[in-house]
Design a protein around this motif. Sequence first.
Motif, PDB file in Angstrom:
ATOM      1  N   CYS A 169     -61.673  35.014   9.744  1.00 37.21           N
ATOM      2  CA  CYS A 169     -61.323  36.244  10.758  1.00 37.21           C
ATOM      3  C   CYS A 169     -62.220  37.440  10.539  1.00 37.21           C
ATOM      4  O   CYS A 169     -62.245  38.084  11.702  1.00 37.21           O
ATOM      5  CB  CYS A 169     -59.845  36.643  10.408  1.00 37.21           C
ATOM      6  SG  CYS A 169     -58.664  35.400  10.849  1.00 37.21           S
ATOM      7  N   LEU A 170     -62.876  37.564   9.485  1.00 37.52           N
ATOM      8  CA  LEU A 170     -63.717  38.639   9.223  1.00 37.52           C
ATOM      9  C   LEU A 170     -65.293  38.160   9.513  1.00 37.52           C
ATOM     10  O   LEU A 170     -65.819  39.190   9.352  1.00 37.52           O
ATOM     11  CB  LEU A 170     -63.596  39.103   7.737  1.00 37.52           C
ATOM     12  CG  LEU A 170     -62.237  39.727   7.341  1.00 37.52           C
ATOM     13  CD1 LEU A 170     -62.241  39.989   5.852  1.00 37.52           C
ATOM     14  CD2 LEU A 170     -61.967  40.884   8.321  1.00 37.52           C
ATOM     15  N   GLY A 171     -65.317  37.105  10.060  1.00 43.26           N
ATOM     16  CA  GLY A 171     -66.635  36.409  10.191  1.00 43.26           C
ATOM     17  C   GLY A 171     -67.500  36.137   9.202  1.00 43.26           C
ATOM     18  O   GLY A 171     -68.663  35.907   9.439  1.00 43.26           O
ATOM     19  N   PHE A 172     -67.123  35.878   8.012  1.00 49.16           N
ATOM     20  CA  PHE A 172     -68.100  35.527   7.032  1.00 49.16           C
ATOM     21  C   PHE A 172     -68.338  33.936   7.044  1.00 49.16           C
ATOM     22  O   PHE A 172     -67.472  33.105   7.432  1.00 49.16           O
ATOM     23  CB  PHE A 172     -67.395  35.759   5.704  1.00 49.16           C
ATOM     24  CG  PHE A 172     -67.215  37.330   5.385  1.00 49.16           C
ATOM     25  CD1 PHE A 172     -68.240  37.971   5.091  1.00 49.16           C
ATOM     26  CD2 PHE A 172     -65.990  37.593   4.985  1.00 49.16           C
ATOM     27  CE1 PHE A 172     -68.181  39.182   4.974  1.00 49.16           C
ATOM     28  CE2 PHE A 172     -65.680  39.065   4.929  1.00 49.16           C
ATOM     29  CZ  PHE A 172     -66.887  39.761   4.897  1.00 49.16           C
ATOM     30  N   HIS A 173     -69.514  33.396   7.005  1.00 49.18           N
ATOM     31  CA  HIS A 173     -69.915  32.102   7.084  1.00 49.18           C
ATOM     32  C   HIS A 173     -69.512  31.242   6.062  1.00 49.18           C
ATOM     33  O   HIS A 173     -69.444  30.001   6.100  1.00 49.18           O
ATOM     34  CB  HIS A 173     -71.261  32.038   7.284  1.00 49.18           C
ATOM     35  CG  HIS A 173     -71.942  32.708   8.638  1.00 49.18           C
ATOM     36  ND1 HIS A 173     -71.505  32.364   9.851  1.00 49.18           N
ATOM     37  CD2 HIS A 173     -72.552  33.782   8.809  1.00 49.18           C
ATOM     38  CE1 HIS A 173     -72.040  33.161  10.897  1.00 49.18           C
ATOM     39  NE2 HIS A 173     -72.617  34.289  10.232  1.00 49.18           N
ATOM     40  N   TYR A 174     -69.201  31.909   4.897  1.00 49.38           N
ATOM     41  CA  TYR A 174     -68.851  30.824   3.595  1.00 49.38           C
ATOM     42  C   TYR A 174     -67.447  30.193   3.865  1.00 49.38           C
ATOM     43  O   TYR A 174     -67.140  29.269   3.186  1.00 49.38           O
ATOM     44  CB  TYR A 174     -68.834  31.855   2.560  1.00 49.38           C
ATOM     45  CG  TYR A 174     -67.471  32.727   2.142  1.00 49.38           C
ATOM     46  CD1 TYR A 174     -66.496  32.215   1.558  1.00 49.38           C
ATOM     47  CD2 TYR A 174     -67.499  34.116   2.712  1.00 49.38           C
ATOM     48  CE1 TYR A 174     -65.254  32.972   1.347  1.00 49.38           C
ATOM     49  CE2 TYR A 174     -66.308  34.960   2.656  1.00 49.38           C
ATOM     50  CZ  TYR A 174     -65.082  33.959   2.158  1.00 49.38           C
ATOM     51  OH  TYR A 174     -63.951  34.801   1.979  1.00 49.38           O
ATOM     52  N   ALA A 175     -66.760  31.016   4.784  1.00 52.03           N
ATOM     53  CA  ALA A 175     -65.309  30.340   4.741  1.00 52.03           C
ATOM     54  C   ALA A 175     -65.309  28.987   5.644  1.00 52.03           C
ATOM     55  O   ALA A 175     -64.723  28.387   5.125  1.00 52.03           O
ATOM     56  CB  ALA A 175     -64.526  31.381   6.029  1.00 52.03           C
ATOM     57  N   VAL A 176     -66.306  28.426   6.225  1.00 45.41           N
ATOM     58  CA  VAL A 176     -66.375  27.299   6.700  1.00 45.41           C
ATOM     59  C   VAL A 176     -66.910  26.210   5.589  1.00 45.41           C
ATOM     60  O   VAL A 176     -66.225  25.291   5.492  1.00 45.41           O
ATOM     61  CB  VAL A 176     -67.654  27.225   7.825  1.00 45.41           C
ATOM     62  CG1 VAL A 176     -67.952  25.801   8.415  1.00 45.41           C
ATOM     63  CG2 VAL A 176     -67.330  28.072   8.986  1.00 45.41           C
ATOM     64  N   TYR A 177     -67.610  26.943   4.811  1.00 43.76           N
ATOM     65  CA  TYR A 177     -68.095  25.864   3.598  1.00 43.76           C
ATOM     66  C   TYR A 177     -66.740  25.739   2.681  1.00 43.76           C
ATOM     67  O   TYR A 177     -66.588  24.585   2.179  1.00 43.76           O
ATOM     68  CB  TYR A 177     -69.128  26.548   2.618  1.00 43.76           C
ATOM     69  CG  TYR A 177     -70.223  26.503   3.411  1.00 43.76           C
ATOM     70  CD1 TYR A 177     -71.017  25.354   4.090  1.00 43.76           C
ATOM     71  CD2 TYR A 177     -70.994  27.922   4.041  1.00 43.76           C
ATOM     72  CE1 TYR A 177     -72.172  25.365   4.684  1.00 43.76           C
ATOM     73  CE2 TYR A 177     -72.061  27.797   4.500  1.00 43.76           C
ATOM     74  CZ  TYR A 177     -72.642  26.670   4.976  1.00 43.76           C
ATOM     75  OH  TYR A 177     -73.991  26.661   5.914  1.00 43.76           O
ATOM     76  N   LEU A 178     -66.012  26.663   2.595  1.00 45.72           N
ATOM     77  CA  LEU A 178     -64.642  26.715   1.479  1.00 45.72           C
ATOM     78  C   LEU A 178     -63.838  25.676   2.424  1.00 45.72           C
ATOM     79  O   LEU A 178     -62.893  24.768   1.735  1.00 45.72           O
ATOM     80  CB  LEU A 178     -64.197  28.064   1.626  1.00 45.72           C
ATOM     81  CG  LEU A 178     -63.134  28.090   0.535  1.00 45.72           C
ATOM     82  CD1 LEU A 178     -63.424  27.661  -0.744  1.00 45.72           C
ATOM     83  CD2 LEU A 178     -62.660  29.569   0.352  1.00 45.72           C
ATOM     84  N   LEU A 179     -63.598  25.703   3.661  1.00 47.34           N
ATOM     85  CA  LEU A 179     -62.516  24.923   4.422  1.00 47.34           C
ATOM     86  C   LEU A 179     -63.314  23.583   4.213  1.00 47.34           C
ATOM     87  O   LEU A 179     -62.450  22.390   3.991  1.00 47.34           O
ATOM     88  CB  LEU A 179     -62.775  25.272   6.014  1.00 47.34           C
ATOM     89  CG  LEU A 179     -61.613  26.567   6.376  1.00 47.34           C
ATOM     90  CD1 LEU A 179     -62.010  26.605   7.620  1.00 47.34           C
ATOM     91  CD2 LEU A 179     -60.136  26.209   5.773  1.00 47.34           C
ATOM     92  N   ILE A 180     -64.625  23.048   4.417  1.00 52.12           N
ATOM     93  CA  ILE A 180     -64.931  21.883   4.190  1.00 52.12           C
ATOM     94  C   ILE A 180     -64.808  21.294   2.709  1.00 52.12           C
ATOM     95  O   ILE A 180     -64.458  20.071   2.796  1.00 52.12           O
ATOM     96  CB  ILE A 180     -66.709  21.931   4.549  1.00 52.12           C
ATOM     97  CG1 ILE A 180     -66.876  22.034   6.016  1.00 52.12           C
ATOM     98  CG2 ILE A 180     -67.237  20.579   4.137  1.00 52.12           C
ATOM     99  CD1 ILE A 180     -68.252  22.293   6.368  1.00 52.12           C
ATOM    100  N   ALA A 181     -64.766  22.286   1.691  1.00 54.86           N
ATOM    101  CA  ALA A 181     -64.498  21.807   0.293  1.00 54.86           C
ATOM    102  C   ALA A 181     -63.224  21.441   0.137  1.00 54.86           C
ATOM    103  O   ALA A 181     -62.766  20.424  -0.476  1.00 54.86           O
ATOM    104  CB  ALA A 181     -64.942  22.932  -0.624  1.00 54.86           C
ATOM    105  N   ILE A 182     -62.521  22.248   1.098  1.00 57.03           N
ATOM    106  CA  ILE A 182     -61.031  21.847   0.815  1.00 57.03           C
ATOM    107  C   ILE A 182     -60.550  20.630   1.512  1.00 57.03           C
ATOM    108  O   ILE A 182     -59.859  19.593   0.864  1.00 57.03           O
ATOM    109  CB  ILE A 182     -59.935  22.959   1.436  1.00 57.03           C
ATOM    110  CG1 ILE A 182     -60.094  24.254   0.763  1.00 57.03           C
ATOM    111  CG2 ILE A 182     -58.638  22.426   1.639  1.00 57.03           C
ATOM    112  CD1 ILE A 182     -59.402  25.586   1.232  1.00 57.03           C
TER     113      ILE A 182
END
Length: 128
Positions: free
Chosen positions: A83-96
Amino acid sequence: MQYLQPWDDLEDQEEQLRSRVNALTTEQKKNYYRQQAAQLKDPDTYASLNWLFLGGFHHLYLKKYRLFSIEFSCLIMAIIGLCLGFHYAVYLLIAIAIFELPQLFFSQKIARQYNYQVSSELLKKIMS
């Protein structure tokens, strides 16, 4: 949990457990089955929770509260990050997702192993 444990090994362990339970006295069996019924988890329910809900809610079903907290926190951080536009979030979702895949495909086995473990511990308690 041993995801790669062969089904035959698990079934053999369950059969050995049933044999040991059959060796109990009638009163011990009654006590064992009463306590066991309250603690066992349905593998189909666990599998459904695993398939339907994102965020580790299936861990709550097997009383793995710490694992649920970690996984749910990571999911919330990933959603906020997106929601805040941080790209790390995609990697965290992939890790989950990578963490969840084995649990998703082996959910029936995980629930049966949990039930075996609960039953074994209960039998030890009854026999002592």
